[in-house]
Each structure stands twice: as C-alpha cells, then as structure tokens.
Design a protein around this motif. Structure first.
Motif, PDB file in Angstrom:
ATOM      1  N   LEU A   1      11.581  66.456  -3.352  1.00 40.95           N
ATOM      2  CA  LEU A   1      10.936  65.189  -3.721  1.00 40.95           C
ATOM      3  C   LEU A   1      11.430  64.683  -5.076  1.00 40.95           C
ATOM      4  O   LEU A   1      11.453  63.469  -5.309  1.00 40.95           O
ATOM      5  CB  LEU A   1       9.417  65.359  -3.746  1.00 40.95           C
TER       6      LEU A   1
ATOM      7  N   GLN B   1       4.864  65.973   4.810  1.00 41.88           N
ATOM      8  CA  GLN B   1       6.068  65.151   4.951  1.00 41.88           C
ATOM      9  C   GLN B   1       5.774  63.870   5.718  1.00 41.88           C
ATOM     10  O   GLN B   1       6.252  62.790   5.347  1.00 41.88           O
ATOM     11  CB  GLN B   1       7.154  65.952   5.665  1.00 41.88           C
TER      12      GLN B   1
ATOM     13  N   LEU C   1       4.013  61.521   3.425  1.00 41.53           N
ATOM     14  CA  LEU C   1       4.953  60.927   2.477  1.00 41.53           C
ATOM     15  C   LEU C   1       5.807  59.854   3.146  1.00 41.53           C
ATOM     16  O   LEU C   1       6.061  58.793   2.572  1.00 41.53           O
ATOM     17  CB  LEU C   1       5.845  62.016   1.881  1.00 41.53           C
TER      18      LEU C   1
END
Length: 450
Positions: free
Chosen positions: A193, A217, A220
């Motif tokens: 990240l 994930q 995100l």
C-alpha cells in the motif's frame, strides 16, 4: 525539531494479550488444581479413617491401656502423605485403647459417622476429622489433623506452577515468533500500500491468500473506485463551472471595451446593458456555488422532512417573478409528498430545474412541476415544458451546463438521481426529474423549514 512519537506495534499488543490470557488460564488451572487436591485429600483421608476403624473393630485389644508419646516413636510419619492417626477404643463402654489420651478431649457420646471438631493439642487449637464406628460391644474413634489437606493442595499447585514459570520465557519467545510469522502477510500488504499511487490507481496489492486480507483488499479497491469516481465528478464540475463563468466574463471584457470606445452612443448604451446582464449572470453563478458549498460543508444543514409540493410552489412563484415580463408561474401538480433531505439544497436544485425550463422556452409556453410517487414506488419531482425555443439542450453539448450539473451534484448528496425524461407525455416536449428510489415512510410532517 520534535520527532513524531512512534505508534505502538500490533505484534507487541497481540503478544501481551496472548501472554496475559495464558497467564490467566494458568492461574485458573492452579486454583482448580488446589481445590481438587484439597477435595481429594479429604476423600482419601476419610477413606483412611474408615479403613483404620474397620481394622480396629476386628483386631483384639488386650492388657491395660498404655499412654504413648507420639513424639518419642522411632519413626515419624510425613504428614502430607502418611498422616498420623489418633485412635480411641472402647469395649463394653469401658476405655480399652487411648495411647494419646484423646478420650478426655472428645465430646461425650459422639454418634457414629464423620465429625469435624476443633480440639486443643499441646496447647494449640486445631481442626480434626474423626470417624466413629461400632460393632458389637466394641466402639472405636479414629482421627487426624486436617491441616494436611491444605498443605497437599498447595503442594500440587506448586508442582503445576513451577514448570509454567520456567517455561514462560520460552513460551513468550515462541509466541512472539509465531505472531510475527502470522502477521507477515499483513506487513506485506502494508508495504504494498505504501507503493500505491492514488492518482493513477496503480500499484494496488496483488490478490491476497487469506480471507481477512482479501476483504481488506476488496474494501480498498472499492474505496479507490469511489474516490476516482468522485475525482472525475469534481473535474467535470470544475470544467462546467469554468465554462459557464468564462462566457459571461468574456462578454464583460468585450462589452466593456465597446462601451469605452462608444461612450454616449446607442451601441455604447447597449454594451453597458450587456455588461450589467452578464455581471448579474456571473453573480448568480457564484451565488449558487456558494450556496452549494455552504450546504455541503461539514456540520452544515441537517437532513429533515421536506414537503416537496409546498417547496415546488414557492420555487415556481419565485422563478416566475425573477423572469419578469408577466411570466405565468409554472403549475404545480400532484399530492402532498414528503422526502427527507436538506431544504436549502433541494430548493437550489428545484430552482435550477425550473429556471432552466423558463429560460429555454418562449414566454407563451407552459411549464409544469409534477410531484408524487411513481408506479414503481419511487418518488419524483418532474419539471416539464412545451419546448419551442430550447434549441440544442445542454445535455446534447457533451455536458449538462452549470445549472443541471448543480442539480446532479445535489441529487447525489440527497440520495436521489437526476433523469432526463426521454419521451414525456404530450403536450410536454422536454422534462427533467429528481427521483428518490423509494417512497418515504410516515405521514407528512408539514413544509420544510426554510
């Protein structure tokens, strides 16, 4: 320059909580072992008393009653594992065996069975466990000191604690290594990240192996997509604002030059009127932007029930008055309808829709506002006009124009959507609608506060 305080590490927190939990489990285990050992010691002691009493009931007792000093015996029993038993034997009511002179200290006529008594011995008061039994003419009493029960419990607990104390450092090291290995995928995700480029959305971490990290994930990825969509809307909005402001500002510059060059002429007067009109237009644009910014700011206006029908009537009257020339206010149709939203933003959205319809239609063309539920359960406020002077619509130029862009932005904030009606029912030629996906619940609470 002061350095930033380093944040605590999750691995140390996990290790501390794991060791604390393990220590708590050990303490519960030690307490349970102590209680179990004390209980079992009582059971074993009662069994020893019963066995000794049975043996004495069947063994012959002859001769005078001797008095024996237990301390003078050549063999002393370890009290934890071989407790010292104290015995009293009666034969036909007469005392036959009492080596340590217990008959005088025992309560008279003890019934058969187990008894817990507090009796003195050698100037010290202790708690004793006695078992009394009889058979025929013989009666026996067998007792022991119960302090060995607690000693045996402590002994068992100590034997459990000692290995735990010795192994605790090794367990801490192994747990630290295991936690570090277990958190390695999380550390790898954090490093990935750090390399992520938010501007280009490149460098997102690769597919994760574990379910928890896969969910992180996906979250995100969804966040990045929402941010990019937001950035795209902001860019389009900024472009529309710049386009709308550029036209009146450019007109202001050219008309001001023309008025300066032709002072006192009809062309100069017309140029000054144009300057005034374009300045008002630019001011109106800035006023709308300021109203949107204030309503959209954190801690701004709170959502509340808004009566759409009453709000549409007020907006229709205001827009018709602002147009001048005796323009007939748009007709507001439909039942009283309530939605939840921010009155200032909804007023601004309706004003732009109605103003857009009035400005792009001839003075004799009709404009109407329809409010109410649809057949699919959605709630809509529609602004319709007969057309005739609109020409190319803003939506056909590749953009919505600032007015409709503001409406679209407000709709996103208020949980609605902006629709351009593809084929309005006659006599209407053009229509736009603000649509809420589901009908509001609850009775109408009155007009929105303004």
């Amino acid at each position: 320059m002061a350095t930033a305080e380093r944040a605590p590490r999750l691995a140390w927190r996990l290790l501390a909580w794991t060791l604390a939990t393990l220590l708590g489990v050990w303490l519960v285990l030690v307490a349970s072992a102590y209680q179990t050992a004390v209980h079992e010691a009582k059971e074993i002691s009662d069994g020893q008393l019963t066995a000794a009493a049975r043996l004495l009931l069947t063994a012959p007792v002859q001769g005078p009653v001797p008095t024996v000093d237990a301390a003078a015996l050549p063999v002393r029993a370890e009290p934890r594992y071989a407790p010292e038993l104290h015995v009293v034997v009666w034969e036909s009511g007469a005392l036959r065996w009492d080596p340590q002179a217990w008959a005088a200290r025992l309560p008279p006529s003890l019934p058969e069975g187990y008894h817990t008594l507090v009796l003195p011995l050698a100037g010290e008061v202790r708690t004793w466990r006695w078992f009394v039994a009889g058979h025929g003419a013989r009666r026996v009493a067998v007792g022991l000191d119960v302090s060995r029960h607690a000693e045996l419990g402590r002994d068992v607990a100590e034997h459990l604690v000692r290995p735990a104390v010795v192994l605790l450092p090794l367990v801490a090291l192994l747990l630290g290594w295991a936690i570090r290995r277990g958190l390695a995928p999380l550390s790898a995700l954090a490093e990935a990240l750090q390399r992520f480029d938010a501007d280009t959305a490149r460098g997102l971490p690769p597919a994760q192996r574990y379910d928890e990290l896969q969910r992180v994930q996906r979250a995100l990825q969804a966040l990045v997509e929402r941010l990019h969509a937001l950035w795209q809307r902001e860019r389009r909005f900024t472009s529309d604002v710049a386009h709308e402001l550029r036209s009146p500002l450019t007109a202001l510059v050219w008309q001001a030059r023309l008025a300066r060059l032709q002072v006192g002429t009809p062309a100069g007067e017309a140029a000054l009127q144009t300057v005034e009109r374009e300045a008002l237009r630019a001011g109106e644009i800035l006023t709308q932007l300021l109203a949107l910014a204030r309503a959209d700011a954190p801690g701004g206006e709170a959502a509340q029930p808004v009566a759409l029908h009453a709000l549409a009537q007020e907006v229709a009257q205001e827009c018709a008055t602002a147009m001048g020339g005796g323009r007939t206010p748009p007709e507001v149709q439909g039942p009283p309808t309530v939605v939840r939203g921010r009155p200032t933003l909804l007023r601004l959205a309706l004003r732009n829709l109605v103003d857009n319809a009035l400005r792009h239609t001839p003075a004799q063309a009709r404009v109407a506002v329809r409010v109410g539920p649809r057949t699919d359960g959605a709630v809509a406020v529609e602004v319709l006009d007969e057309g005739g002077g609109r020409g190319e619509a803003p939506a056909d130029r590749g953009g919505l124009g600032l007015g409709l862009t503001l409406v679209q932005r407000i709709a996103e904030h208020e949980g609605a959507r902006l629709e351009r009606l593809a084929s309005p029912s006659p006599p209407w030629a053009t229509g736009y609608a603000l649509v809420w996906p589901s009908a509001p619940t609850g009775p109408e609470t009155g007009a929105a506060s303004r």
